[in-house]
Write an enzyme that holds these catalytic residues in place. Structure first.
Site, mmCIF file in Angstrom:
data_model
loop_
_atom_site.group_PDB
_atom_site.id
_atom_site.type_symbol
_atom_site.label_atom_id
_atom_site.label_comp_id
_atom_site.label_asym_id
_atom_site.label_seq_id
_atom_site.Cartn_x
_atom_site.Cartn_y
_atom_site.Cartn_z
ATOM 1 N N LYS A 77 0.312 -7.563 -14.167
ATOM 2 C CA LYS A 77 0.209 -7.883 -12.743
ATOM 3 C C LYS A 77 0.214 -9.396 -12.649
ATOM 4 O O LYS A 77 -0.840 -10.043 -12.673
ATOM 5 C CB LYS A 77 -1.092 -7.302 -12.164
ATOM 6 N N THR A 88 0.652 0.672 -7.794
ATOM 7 C CA THR A 88 -0.273 0.724 -8.931
ATOM 8 C C THR A 88 -0.329 2.117 -9.548
ATOM 9 O O THR A 88 -0.286 2.255 -10.779
ATOM 10 C CB THR A 88 -1.683 0.284 -8.504
ATOM 11 N N VAL A 89 -0.419 3.161 -8.720
ATOM 12 C CA VAL A 89 -0.489 4.512 -9.292
ATOM 13 C C VAL A 89 0.827 4.891 -9.958
ATOM 14 O O VAL A 89 0.837 5.585 -10.981
ATOM 15 C CB VAL A 89 -0.910 5.564 -8.236
ATOM 16 N N ASN A 141 6.304 8.658 -3.574
ATOM 17 C CA ASN A 141 4.846 8.793 -3.593
ATOM 18 C C ASN A 141 4.393 9.352 -2.251
ATOM 19 O O ASN A 141 4.582 8.717 -1.209
ATOM 20 C CB ASN A 141 4.184 7.442 -3.854
ATOM 21 N N ARG A 142 3.820 10.536 -2.283
ATOM 22 C CA ARG A 142 3.428 11.197 -1.039
ATOM 23 C C ARG A 142 2.087 10.651 -0.561
ATOM 24 O O ARG A 142 1.023 11.143 -0.925
ATOM 25 C CB ARG A 142 3.354 12.713 -1.230
ATOM 26 N N SER A 176 0.808 -1.229 0.000
ATOM 27 C CA SER A 176 0.000 0.000 0.000
ATOM 28 C C SER A 176 0.838 1.274 0.000
ATOM 29 O O SER A 176 0.511 2.247 0.686
ATOM 30 C CB SER A 176 -0.965 0.013 1.203
#
EC number: 6.3.3.3
Length: 231
Positions: free
Chosen positions: A38, A17-18, A172-173, A13
């Site tokens: 995937k 994906t992003v 990724n923030r 998490s």
């Protein structure tokens, strides 16, 4: 031309994906044909069309070709099947054949991992063993949060120990309220053995957005031009 990349993360998490979506969109904007892959998707849901995973569907939506779901995600595991306590052998030959098939169809395949580098599959083997077998160069997603420096350095070391090249990392923030964001990026930039190729800001529903502008393909310029990279 380097065709295939593997996306790993510092944890579950953290935004694999992003970031995969962003990389696919950036490559497509540069004129390349792309496909997301995937190989193993955990937490998939039964639908009228069969087992489907939301992350794999995101990758399918930004692939250049109209591909059947099974071409993007050959192994979709339910929540129950995702548990390591559930004996469900992984067909690694199926994964390799699927990757080879996609590689023949497009310029670049972005392969998204499951969990972190050492996350175990149901056969108690990490997917990273298959990544080593396929000799895929690695891009690391760092979810910027407390403890991420330690996780990023450990992941980078594990990739190196497995003999694979870490060709870049993406910040990724995931925690918009985190203090010292800039300092964390600065430390990671100094300590990681690969370039920062992008920073994704905190964005609600990022998996539905255009994200390619946050990836600096120029930082991968020399990498994209070769067929294979040695660790």
């Amino acid at each position: 031309m380097l065709k295939r990349f593997f996306i790993t993360g510092t944890d579950t998490s953290v935004g694999k994906t992003v970031v995969s979506r962003a990389l696919l969109q950036a490559l497509a904007s540069s004129g390349k044909s792309v496909a997301g892959y995937k190989p193993v998707a955990k937490g998939s849901k039964e639908t009228a069309e069969g087992m489907r995973n939301k992350d794999a569907l995101v990758l399918q939506s930004v692939s250049s070709l109209e591909l059947p779901y099974e071409a993007i995600n050959p192994i979709a595991l339910s929540e129950e099947e995702s548990s390591v306590a559930h004996s469900c052998p992984i067909n690694y030959t199926l994964l390799s054949n699927g990757l080879a098939s996609l590689s023949d169809k497009v310029d670049h395949v972005v392969v998204e991992g499951t969990g972190g580098w050492r996350s175990l599959m149901n056969d108690l083997r990490p997917l990273s063993e298959w990544v080593v077998q396929e000799q895929l160069p690695v891009l690391m997603v760092v979810g910027i949060q407390e403890g991420c420096i330690n996780h990023a350095l450990l992941t980078a070391q594990a990739v190196a120990n497995d003999g694979l090249p870490l060709i870049g990392w993406v910040a990724n923030r995931i925690n918009p309220g985190l203090a010292h964001y800039a300092e964390i990026i600065d430390v990671l930039g100094k300590k990681l053995p690969a370039p920062l190729i992008g920073e994704l800001p905190y964005l609600p529903r990022a998996e539905q957005r255009e994200l390619g502008q946050y990836i600096r393909l120029s930082m991968l310029g020399s990498v994209l031009a070769v067929d294979r990279i040695m660790a």
